[in-house]
Design a protein around this motif. Structure first.
Motif, PDB file in Angstrom:
ATOM      1  N   THR A  50       0.792  -1.236   0.000  1.00 43.01           N
ATOM      2  CA  THR A  50       0.000   0.000   0.000  1.00 43.01           C
ATOM      3  C   THR A  50       0.823   1.284   0.000  1.00 43.01           C
ATOM      4  N   HIS A  51       2.174   1.171  -0.077  1.00 47.49           N
ATOM      5  CA  HIS A  51       2.902   2.440  -0.098  1.00 47.49           C
ATOM      6  C   HIS A  51       4.290   2.345  -0.721  1.00 47.49           C
ATOM      7  N   ALA A  52       4.466   3.003  -1.851  1.00 46.87           N
ATOM      8  CA  ALA A  52       5.801   3.155  -2.452  1.00 46.87           C
ATOM      9  C   ALA A  52       5.916   4.560  -3.009  1.00 46.87           C
ATOM     10  N   ILE A 148      -2.897   9.496  -2.176  1.00 44.96           N
ATOM     11  CA  ILE A 148      -2.268  10.803  -1.905  1.00 44.96           C
ATOM     12  C   ILE A 148      -1.737  10.802  -0.483  1.00 44.96           C
ATOM     13  N   GLU A 149      -0.485  11.200  -0.301  1.00 45.68           N
ATOM     14  CA  GLU A 149       0.118  11.236   1.029  1.00 45.68           C
ATOM     15  C   GLU A 149       0.213  12.684   1.501  1.00 45.68           C
ATOM     16  N   GLY A 150      -0.813  13.098   2.229  1.00 42.64           N
ATOM     17  CA  GLY A 150      -0.809  14.451   2.785  1.00 42.64           C
ATOM     18  C   GLY A 150      -1.986  15.265   2.284  1.00 42.64           C
ATOM     19  N   THR A 175      -2.716  13.535   6.741  1.00 41.30           N
ATOM     20  CA  THR A 175      -1.581  14.475   6.765  1.00 41.30           C
ATOM     21  C   THR A 175      -0.330  13.701   6.388  1.00 41.30           C
ATOM     22  N   TRP A 176       0.697  14.437   5.962  1.00 39.83           N
ATOM     23  CA  TRP A 176       2.058  13.851   5.937  1.00 39.83           C
ATOM     24  C   TRP A 176       2.707  14.295   7.248  1.00 39.83           C
ATOM     25  N   SER A 177       4.002  14.576   7.273  1.00 41.63           N
ATOM     26  CA  SER A 177       4.673  14.986   8.518  1.00 41.63           C
ATOM     27  C   SER A 177       4.325  16.417   8.901  1.00 41.63           C
ATOM     28  N   SER A 222      -2.012   6.804   8.681  1.00 41.72           N
ATOM     29  CA  SER A 222      -0.569   6.871   8.921  1.00 41.72           C
ATOM     30  C   SER A 222      -0.204   8.354   8.966  1.00 41.72           C
ATOM     31  N   HIS A 223       0.755   8.724   9.774  1.00 42.39           N
ATOM     32  CA  HIS A 223       1.273  10.093   9.881  1.00 42.39           C
ATOM     33  C   HIS A 223       0.458  11.035  10.759  1.00 42.39           C
ATOM     34  N   VAL A 224      -0.828  10.789  10.988  1.00 40.33           N
ATOM     35  CA  VAL A 224      -1.607  11.788  11.738  1.00 40.33           C
ATOM     36  C   VAL A 224      -1.244  11.734  13.217  1.00 40.33           C
ATOM     37  N   SER A 243      -1.563   3.051   5.915  1.00 40.15           N
ATOM     38  CA  SER A 243      -0.922   2.540   4.692  1.00 40.15           C
ATOM     39  C   SER A 243       0.540   2.172   4.895  1.00 40.15           C
ATOM     40  N   HIS A 244       1.210   2.779   5.887  1.00 39.44           N
ATOM     41  CA  HIS A 244       2.614   2.425   6.136  1.00 39.44           C
ATOM     42  C   HIS A 244       3.005   2.809   7.556  1.00 39.44           C
ATOM     43  N   SER A 245       2.566   1.981   8.518  1.00 40.83           N
ATOM     44  CA  SER A 245       2.870   2.178   9.941  1.00 40.83           C
ATOM     45  C   SER A 245       3.102   0.827  10.585  1.00 40.83           C
ATOM     46  N   PRO A 254       6.546   7.856  16.826  1.00 41.66           N
ATOM     47  CA  PRO A 254       5.176   8.405  16.808  1.00 41.66           C
ATOM     48  C   PRO A 254       4.414   8.018  15.536  1.00 41.66           C
ATOM     49  N   ARG A 255       5.134   7.594  14.503  1.00 43.93           N
ATOM     50  CA  ARG A 255       4.498   7.142  13.263  1.00 43.93           C
ATOM     51  C   ARG A 255       3.915   5.738  13.399  1.00 43.93           C
ATOM     52  N   ASN A 256       4.316   5.024  14.435  1.00 39.81           N
ATOM     53  CA  ASN A 256       3.791   3.672  14.640  1.00 39.81           C
ATOM     54  C   ASN A 256       2.537   3.710  15.501  1.00 39.81           C
ATOM     55  N   SER A 364       5.256  -1.233   2.463  1.00 43.78           N
ATOM     56  CA  SER A 364       6.727  -1.247   2.462  1.00 43.78           C
ATOM     57  C   SER A 364       7.404   0.101   2.692  1.00 43.78           C
ATOM     58  N   ASP A 365       6.855   1.168   2.084  1.00 43.43           N
ATOM     59  CA  ASP A 365       7.557   2.461   2.025  1.00 43.43           C
ATOM     60  C   ASP A 365       8.793   2.376   1.123  1.00 43.43           C
ATOM     61  N   PHE A 366       8.790   1.453   0.163  1.00 44.50           N
ATOM     62  CA  PHE A 366       9.877   1.369  -0.811  1.00 44.50           C
ATOM     63  C   PHE A 366      10.054   2.725  -1.496  1.00 44.50           C
TER      64      PHE A 366
HETATM   65 ZN    ZN Z   1       5.061   8.449   4.686  1.00 47.06          ZN
END
Ligand code: ZN
Length: 441
Positions: A50-52, A148-150, A175-177, A222-224, A243-245, A254-256, A364-366
């Motif tokens: 779910t995330h690359a 969309i990431e963010g 959100t993103w970071s 993820s990220h919020v 999607s990537h935590s 904090p992302r986990n 993955s966050d590849f």
């Molecule tokens: Zn991310």
């Protein structure tokens, strides 16, 4: 005869000798698998990641999925080798660099994903639904999807959100970071100089969640910030994804997700919901506490090196190229020993124990973590090792297929079903504003 034997002997031992000379550190011999049919099980699954972050490579480096991997993690060869059926490509807009042009950059990234499918119609299918993933799999094609990431990408406009959906975007990370005008991020929640919402979501933020439910776009938490997470879960009618935590109990980032959050994702959605899914991030600093601590410890040194590099370029009136910054960061990251792949399995295992077998997947966050990935997990070609490791720990073939993609397909289907219900209901919005209205500033 003797010569031949000698030659054969040399031929057989030479690679080992060479390896012994070039190996940086001794590797333990790989454990023999207890699960001889793991390869067949992996092959039988619809594997979904779910995330690359590859779209930035498409756009900025003119990378083509048919190219060799280079410094990246994802290409067609590795996709085929690892039986990856579908990838959600991340549409991520760097918030500082593209200030004032979020929509522009978002559209360019969306186009870059579609261009890849257009260039390789025999191998890639651009799809937007669970059925699309299954059909592409039957056609032996790789399914390309987008998230969309963010939430800053929608520029506070539900109209933009709807148009991104129309272009095929099927999830959005709220959100993103960076916190945006309507939702808070775990990345800056402790920074008091940045304005944050009172309750995790503003009234407009609630409308965004509602409109995503209504459209059938998966909500990615993820990220919020933790507060935004819980506020979103209170109001969403559909199950959510991370999607990537990974699991915060095993690596305190904090992302986990905390155990309580893992259970909340599993229980997300309406009363009849089968719940959401947490897709485990492979990033070494989210997987291993030791790696995370070492990474943190050398951060001041990294920051200084990056600042020096930027200053050198600035002296010549130029801006430091991102590729060079990444290379520099990577050289620092390479100093830290990579965690073993088994630690990723520990996270999957933990989430299964806390939230249940139906609530874990792969994110993955590849191409998004500067190559900071566990040992032996460099591209989709390595995904069969995950199946093997899971089976070695006693997971059944059905369990593996759920983790590898079945759970995500179930959530995706439910999000679409909820969307149909909401559209039929035509019920009042979360707030008194209609989602067709412009947001009130
Ligand atoms: Zn991310």
């Amino acid at each position: 005869m003797r010569n031949r034997t000698l030659f054969l002997l040399l031929f057989l031992t030479l690679p080992a000798l060479l390896l012994a000379q070039t190996a940086v550190k001794p590797h333990p011999s790989p454990m023999k698998s207890k699960s001889p049919n793991a390869a067949a099980v992996h092959q039988s699954a619809i594997v979904i990641d779910t995330h690359a972050d590859t779209p930035q490579r498409f756009l900025d480096e003119h990378f083509d999925l048919a190219d060799p991997l280079g410094s990246g993690n994802l290409n067609l060869d590795s996709i085929h080798q690892g039986n990856l059926a579908a990838e959600f490509f991340s549409i991520w807009v760097e918030p500082a660099l593209y200030k004032g042009q979020y929509a522009h950059r978002t559209l360019e990234l969306i186009d870059a994903v579609k261009q890849q499918a257009a260039k390789h119609p025999d191998q890639i299918e651009f799809v937007t639904s669970p059925e699309g993933i299954e059909q592409a799999h039957r056609d032996q094609k790789f399914a390309a999807l987008m998230g969309i990431e963010g939430g800053h990408s929608i520029e506070d406009s539900l109209a933009l959100l709807r148009q991104y959906y129309a272009l095929g975007v099927r999830y959005m990370t709220l959100t993103w970071s960076n916190s945006n005008n309507w939702a808070d991020s775990s990345g800056d929640i402790d920074n008091t100089s940045i304005p944050h919402t009172k309750e995790g979501l503003t009234e407009f933020g609630k409308d965004v969640v509602y409109e995503m439910n209504r459209l059938g776009m998966m909500i990615d938490i993820s990220h919020v910030s933790d507060r935004t997470f819980y506020r979103t879960l209170v109001i969403t009618r559909a199950p959510v994804i991370a999607s990537h935590s990974s699991a915060r109990a095993l690596c305190d980032a904090p992302r986990n997700m905390t155990d309580d959050m893992l259970r909340a994702v599993a229980n997300s959605g309406g009363p009849n919901s089968k719940g959401g899914v947490v897709d485990v991030n492979f990033y070494s600093a989210f997987v291993s506490q030791a790696y995370r601590d070492a990474d943190k410890a050398q951060q001041p040194e990294v920051d200084k090196a990056v600042a020096d590099l930027k200053a050198r370029y600035k002296a010549e009136g130029k801006e430091a190229p991102q590729a060079e910054i990444d290379k520099l960061k990577r050289s620092f990251a390479d100093r830290i020993p990579r965690p073993p792949l088994s630690m990723v399995i520990d996270h999957i295992d933990h989430i299964v124990k806390v939230a249940g077998i139906d609530h874990v997947g792969l994110g993955s966050d590849f191409d998004g973590v500067d190559g900071q990935l566990p040992e032996g997990l460099n591209s989709p070609a390595d995904l069969p090792k995950i199946t093997e490791a899971l089976m070695d720990r006693g997971y059944s073939a059905d369990d593996c297929r759920k983790i590898l993609g079945g759970n995500l397909l179930r959530v995706f289907r439910e999000v679409e079903a909820v969307s149909k219900e909401l559209q039929a209901e035509n019920r009042p919005r979360i707030t008194d504003k209609q989602p067709f209205d412009k947001p009130q500033k």
